[in-house]
Design an enzyme around this catalytic site. Structure first.
Site, PDB file in Angstrom:
ATOM      1  CG  HIS A  51      40.580  45.321  42.269  1.00 66.16           C
ATOM      2  ND1 HIS A  51      41.781  45.151  42.931  1.00 66.16           N
ATOM      3  CD2 HIS A  51      39.758  44.330  42.714  1.00 66.16           C
ATOM      4  CE1 HIS A  51      41.683  44.098  43.735  1.00 66.16           C
ATOM      5  NE2 HIS A  51      40.469  43.596  43.636  1.00 66.16           N
TER       6      HIS A  51
HETATM    7 ZN   LIG Z   1      38.741  41.046  47.296  1.00 67.55          ZN
END
Ligand SMILES: [Zn+2]
Length: 327
Positions: free
Chosen positions: A138
């Protein structure tokens, strides 16, 4: 048997990967000691023979290496406790001195980021590099979120290119099978034609990042509750043919998040323990049959069983490639 001798796995791990910070790690559902638990499980199986596969990272990733992907202003922002509390999803950290967060949480992550780089170099040299951590998918150039601060895979690719181990024109593939969409990597490589992303994820949970989706080359969004049969069928239908269509692939990164597991509180899929193992075997066999060097990183996995799922899959890989006799 797979391809003994051609593909020799290396296992990159340091006890310092594990995050123990006065209990603060319990603020997040992440089992921050799953790395050590996975190692201990494998050590219980193979004993001292495991040492022949082991590489201990001798240092953390450097500021210079981080700056091959992350912006200067972002790296400066990482001295803000408030920012880190949000990116790490642990609000009480906002009240903690940032140097303590750096020492106890960020430095283990920088060491694990180095682990992914070492795993990538091992994969180029020996065929397979397994980092018993990493997979911070992320994190992007100027943003940390979802417990991801440093883009370990992004930094590994940038570092290998800079030192000339791989060329800018070499094809690199990221197979992201964590339950969450790998939005950070998709943003980083959005305009990079030579880094391809194959992403299978639950589209009904975080991060649901529409902008980043444009960076996915083969996109398989799933619904919550997807079962073993459907999941494996989709993977079998799309992964081998997709990889086979890109030639030659210099290096693949396998983001092997175990948060697809049915008991996982965040992934919200319905994959059994056997299903997780079947997924990993399908990926390993496909990569080995196509003779693609690969890195495996652990990414998410938020249950007390996660370490066992990880150890089971790595055991399969070691038994079928390392030459160490199966116990
Ligand atoms: Zn994940």
């Amino acid at each position: 048997m797979l391809l003994k001798s051609e593909f020799q796995p290396k296992l990159i791990y340091s006890p310092e990967y594990n995050i123990n910070f006065f209990g603060v790690e319990k603020l997040h559902p992440f089992d921050s000691c799953k790395y050590g638990r996975s190692w201990n499980e494998l050590f219980a199986i193979y004993g001292k023979q495991l040492q022949s596969l082991h590489i201990l990272p001798s240092r953390s990733i450097s500021h210079h290496e981080l700056s091959t992907v992350h912006t200067k202003s972002y790296l400066e922002l990482l001295s803000s406790s408030r920012y880190l509390a949000q990116a790490l999803e642990m609000p009480p950290l906002a009240l903690c001195p940032s140097r303590l967060i750096d020492k106890h949480i960020l430095n283990p992550m920088r060491l694990a980021t180095m682990g992914t780089l070492i795993a990538a170099k091992s994969a180029i040299k020996n065929g397979i590099g397994i980092n018993l951590s990493g997979g911070y998918h992320h994190a992007s150039e100027a943003n940390g979120e979802g417990f991801c601060i440093y883009s370990d895979i992004g930094i590994a690719i940038a570092s290998l290119r800079m030192e000339g181990t791989i060329q800018e024109t070499d094809q690199v593939v990221i197979i992201d099978l964590d339950a969450h969409q790998g939005n950070g990597l998709e943003r980083i490589f959005l305009n990079d034609q030579n880094v391809k992303i194959f992403d299978v994820y639950n589209a009904e949970i975080y991060p649901n990042d529409g902008w980043a989706k444009r960076g996915i080359d083969l996109d398989i969004p799933l619904k919550s509750g997807t079962s073993d049969r459907k999941y494996i069928e989709l993977l079998q239908e799309y992964l081998p043919s997709y990889l086979d269509s890109i030639t030659p692939i210099r290096l693949a990164f396998y983001n092997a998040g175990t948060d697809i597991y049915c008991k996982d509180p965040l992934g919200k899929l319905d994959i059994s323990a056997q299903g997780v193992l079947s997924r990993d075997i399908l990926v390993f066999k496909t990569l080995l049959e196509l003779k693609i060097p690969f890195v495996m990183v652990l990414s998410g996995g938020y249950t007390k069983d996660s370490y066992l799922l990880i150890a089971n899959s790595i055991r399969y890989l070691i038994d079928n490639t390392s030459g160490i006799p199966a116990p």
